[in-house]
Design a protein around this motif. Structure first.
Motif, mmCIF file in Angstrom:
data_model
loop_
_atom_site.group_PDB
_atom_site.id
_atom_site.type_symbol
_atom_site.label_atom_id
_atom_site.label_comp_id
_atom_site.label_asym_id
_atom_site.label_seq_id
_atom_site.Cartn_x
_atom_site.Cartn_y
_atom_site.Cartn_z
ATOM 1 N N ASP A 91 0.809 -1.211 0.000
ATOM 2 C CA ASP A 91 0.000 0.000 0.000
ATOM 3 C C ASP A 91 0.842 1.260 0.000
ATOM 4 N N LEU A 92 2.042 1.153 0.508
ATOM 5 C CA LEU A 92 2.955 2.285 0.544
ATOM 6 C C LEU A 92 4.260 1.834 -0.088
ATOM 7 N N PHE A 112 0.645 5.548 -2.607
ATOM 8 C CA PHE A 112 -0.047 5.345 -1.340
ATOM 9 C C PHE A 112 -1.458 4.909 -1.648
#
Length: 199
Positions: A173-174, A197
Motif C-alpha cells: 500500500d505504501l 499510497f
C-alpha cells in the motif's frame, strides 16, 4: 548516443526489477492413495498468514531478556544473536577481572612501599607512578562494568524492538519505485521516483 544507451539500460533494469511479483499465498497439495490402482488427489488451498497481532509480545520478549540475557532473542527466534550477547558480556567481565587483579597488585606494592619495603615487583617505578597505575586500573574496572551493563541493556532493547518489528505490517500500500518517462515535447528521458499510497 550515450544518453540513448543509458535510457535503454535504465528501462531494462527497471522492467526486470518489477516484472516479477511474489505471491503471498501458498498452495499445499496432499495426495491420498485410495487403492493400489487409483490415486485420489486432494488439493487444499491454504493461505499462509502471519501470526495474529500480539500487543504483549514486545514486553514479553523484553522481560525474558531481562531475566536471562538472550532468552528474549530465543523467544523472537533470532538465535544467532545469543552468542553475540554472551560474548559481549563475557568480554566485559574478563576485562573487569583483569583490571581488578592489576589494581590489587599496584595497591599491594604501594602499601609495601608505605611500610618501608623496597622489594616489590615494580622496582624502578616511582611511587607516584604506582598511584597513577591504581587510578587507571580502577577507571578501567568501572568502564568494564559499564560495558557489561550496556550490553545487558542493549540485549533487552533489541528483544523488545525485534518483537515489535516482527509484527509490523509490510504491504504494497505504501511503496517507492523508480519511474521512467519520455518527455513528448523534446523526447528526452525523465528519471525519477514514484511514491504510491493506496487506501
Amino acid at each position: 548516443m550515450n544518453s540513448k544507451l543509458l535510457n535503454i539500460l535504465f528501462l531494462i533494469i527497471a522492467t526486470a526489477a518489477f516484472a516479477q511479483e511474489v505471491d503471498s499465498t501458498a498452495v499445499q497439495k496432499d495426495s491420498v492413495i485410495v487403492s493400489e490402482k487409483k490415486e485420489a488427489i486432494v488439493i487444499k488451498d491454504t493461505v499462509i498468514d502471519k501470526e495474529p497481532y500480539n500487543p504483549l509480545a514486545p514486553s514479553k520478549a523484553a522481560f525474558y531478556s531481562a531475566v536471562v540475557p538472550g532468552l528474549g532473542q530465543a523467544y523472537n527466534k533470532k538465535y544467532w544473536k545469543i552468542p553475540i550477547i554472551y560474548a559481549g558480556m563475557a568480554t566485559g567481565v574478563y576485562f573487569y577481572l583483569k583490571n581488578d587483579d592489576d589494581y590489587n597488585q599496584f595497591r599491594d606494592a604501594y602499601k609495601r612501599r608505605l611500610a618501608g619495603f623496597e622489594d616489590d615487583e615494580f622496582q624502578g617505578i616511582s611511587t607516584e607512578r604506582l598511584i597513577d597505575a591504581q587510578r587507571n586500573a580502577k577507571t578501567n574496572k568501572d568502564y568494564s562494568i559499564i560495558a557489561v551493563v550496556l550490553v545487558y541493556m542493549l540485549n533487552i532493547i533489541d528483544a523488545n524492538v525485534d518483537a515489535h518489528l516482527q509484527q509490523y505490517n509490510v504491504t504494497e500500500d505504501l511503496s517507492i519505485s523508480p519511474n521512467f518517462e519520455v518527455n513528448s515535447i523534446n523526447t528526452q528521458a525523465n528519471y525519477g521516483l514514484s511514491f504510491r499510497f493506496k487506501l
